[in-house]
Design an enzyme around this catalytic site. Structure first.
Site, mmCIF file in Angstrom:
data_model
loop_
_atom_site.group_PDB
_atom_site.id
_atom_site.type_symbol
_atom_site.label_atom_id
_atom_site.label_comp_id
_atom_site.label_asym_id
_atom_site.label_seq_id
_atom_site.Cartn_x
_atom_site.Cartn_y
_atom_site.Cartn_z
ATOM 1 N N HIS A 153 -4.952 -4.266 -0.546
ATOM 2 C CA HIS A 153 -5.986 -4.038 -1.392
ATOM 3 C C HIS A 153 -5.443 -3.864 -2.652
ATOM 4 O O HIS A 153 -5.618 -4.666 -3.584
ATOM 5 C CB HIS A 153 -7.082 -2.742 -1.023
ATOM 6 C CG HIS A 153 -8.065 -2.378 -1.954
ATOM 7 N ND1 HIS A 153 -9.189 -2.703 -1.978
ATOM 8 C CD2 HIS A 153 -7.878 -1.744 -3.392
ATOM 9 C CE1 HIS A 153 -9.893 -2.586 -2.748
ATOM 10 N NE2 HIS A 153 -9.283 -1.845 -3.668
ATOM 11 N N GLU A 154 -4.506 -2.887 -3.062
ATOM 12 C CA GLU A 154 -3.703 -2.847 -4.184
ATOM 13 C C GLU A 154 -3.132 -3.726 -4.673
ATOM 14 O O GLU A 154 -3.298 -4.453 -6.011
ATOM 15 C CB GLU A 154 -3.085 -1.752 -4.089
ATOM 16 C CG GLU A 154 -3.764 -0.222 -3.904
ATOM 17 C CD GLU A 154 -4.882 0.079 -4.750
ATOM 18 O OE1 GLU A 154 -4.836 -0.295 -5.952
ATOM 19 O OE2 GLU A 154 -5.711 0.958 -4.386
ATOM 20 N N HIS A 157 -5.506 -6.522 -6.354
ATOM 21 C CA HIS A 157 -6.100 -6.099 -7.652
ATOM 22 C C HIS A 157 -4.928 -6.767 -8.397
ATOM 23 O O HIS A 157 -5.338 -7.557 -9.603
ATOM 24 C CB HIS A 157 -6.175 -4.786 -7.774
ATOM 25 C CG HIS A 157 -7.492 -4.201 -7.585
ATOM 26 N ND1 HIS A 157 -8.492 -4.515 -8.115
ATOM 27 C CD2 HIS A 157 -7.459 -3.022 -6.723
ATOM 28 C CE1 HIS A 157 -9.379 -3.757 -7.597
ATOM 29 N NE2 HIS A 157 -8.974 -2.937 -6.696
ATOM 30 N N GLU A 215 -13.555 -4.992 -6.478
ATOM 31 C CA GLU A 215 -13.376 -4.468 -5.108
ATOM 32 C C GLU A 215 -13.724 -5.217 -4.199
ATOM 33 O O GLU A 215 -12.608 -5.324 -3.220
ATOM 34 C CB GLU A 215 -14.238 -3.195 -5.081
ATOM 35 C CG GLU A 215 -13.726 -1.950 -5.978
ATOM 36 C CD GLU A 215 -12.298 -1.644 -5.734
ATOM 37 O OE1 GLU A 215 -11.973 -1.118 -4.692
ATOM 38 O OE2 GLU A 215 -11.621 -1.508 -6.803
HETATM 39 ZN ZN LIG Z 1 -9.701 -1.320 -5.780
#
Ligand SMILES: [Zn+2]
Length: 300
Positions: A153-154, A157, A215
């Site tokens: 997830h990170e 981004h 997100e």
């Molecule tokens: Zn996030």
């Protein structure tokens, strides 16, 4: 680089952006595209206003400053620490799959570090500098699959350049010239409160809150790369359930900058048809033959 120099760089980049702004904005690419069964926003063309080399260099210097301050305070865990070894082993499996979502990631100088802190948080700066705070591992009792979901997830981004795009957009409107602090957290894609624990930058930065769309993208792209690396994408659901359960009792740093909640879990579930086969393939089986996902705590 100290904060003053960094601010100057940001200001300078912002001002540089204003001049060439309009033509780039007019050529903005289509709203969304589908890659690997995931609908994403194409990497913004306005991002070229923030040169990648300078961005990554600024991030690298900031990261080094944070980690050396952590080391001085005795809270940077050593390479021999089992949790550091675990994080690095997981990163090593995920990273080869990053360039499919951003070709320049093949040249990034990846780093993974773990800071001893109660914070429930993790981040990946532009250029591949990853940081975990031990609180996220201990308070959520993350399994390897769940660590991979957070890390993916990170990383996503950073790959989809959410911070870089925001910085470019701010420079278009000239806001960048006025709120350097907000842009700094935009560059690094992290909550400034994180850095506050290991450095004294907190007062100078504002909180970057990712949008719901960003997100969603980070969840799905992150699980795409973690699945390809052999980590169960169903861990993404367990992860956010654990996060929500803990978040009810105590405010979590990561939740304050990564909004979403229940729609997030529904979105992840609706993509299991594309994610599970990727994971199953790494196990030499098919999605319908996989055993049910089991985490290490009881979840509703
Ligand atoms: Zn996030």
């Amino acid at each position: 680089m100290n904060m003053k120099k960094l601010k100057q760089l940001v200001l300078c980049l912002s001002l540089a952006g204003i001049a060439g702004a309009v033509p780039v904005a007019a050529q903005e690419a289509p709203q969304t595209e589908v890659q690997d069964g995931i609908r994403v926003k194409p990497l913004s063309r306005t991002r070229v206003l923030v040169p990648e080399e300078q961005l990554n260099q600024a991030a690298a210097q900031q990261y080094t400053a944070m980690m050396s301050e952590a080391q001085q305070k005795g809270v940077l865990l050593p390479a021999s620490h089992p949790e550091v070894k675990r994080l690095r082993a997981i990163a090593q499996r995920i990273i080869p799959h990053a360039p499919r979502w951003n070709q320049s990631a093949a040249q990034w100088q990846w780093q993974v570090n773990l800071v001893q802190s109660e914070q429930v948080n993790a981040f990946c700066m532009p250029g591949g500098r990853i940081g975990f705070f031990s609180g996220i591992l201990t308070s959520l009792k993350l399994t390897d699959d769940e660590v991979a979901a957070v890390m993916g997830h990170e990383i996503a981004h950073a790959l989809r350049e959410h911070g870089r795009e925001r910085m470019a957009k701010s420079s278009l409107t000239g806001i960048g010239a006025r709120v350097g602090g907000a842009l700094i957290s935009g560059i690094f894609g992290i909550d400034p409160n994180i850095t506050g624990t290991v450095a004294n930058y907190a007062g100078q930065m504002l909180v970057l809150k990712f949008s719901r769309d960003e997100e969603r993208e980070a969840d799905l792209v992150g699980l795409d790369i973690s699945s390809r690396a052999g980590y169960d994408p169903r861990a993404g659901i367990a992860l956010w359930r654990k996060m929500a359960a803990l978040g009810k009792r105590t405010p979590l740093e990561l939740l304050s900058t990564h909004p979403g909640g229940e729609t997030r879990i529904a979105d992840i579930e609706s993509h299991m048809n594309v994610l599970l086969p990727l994971y199953a393939r790494t196990k030499g089986t098919s999605a319908n033959k996989l055993p049910p996902y089991r985490t290490n705590v009881a979840l509703r």
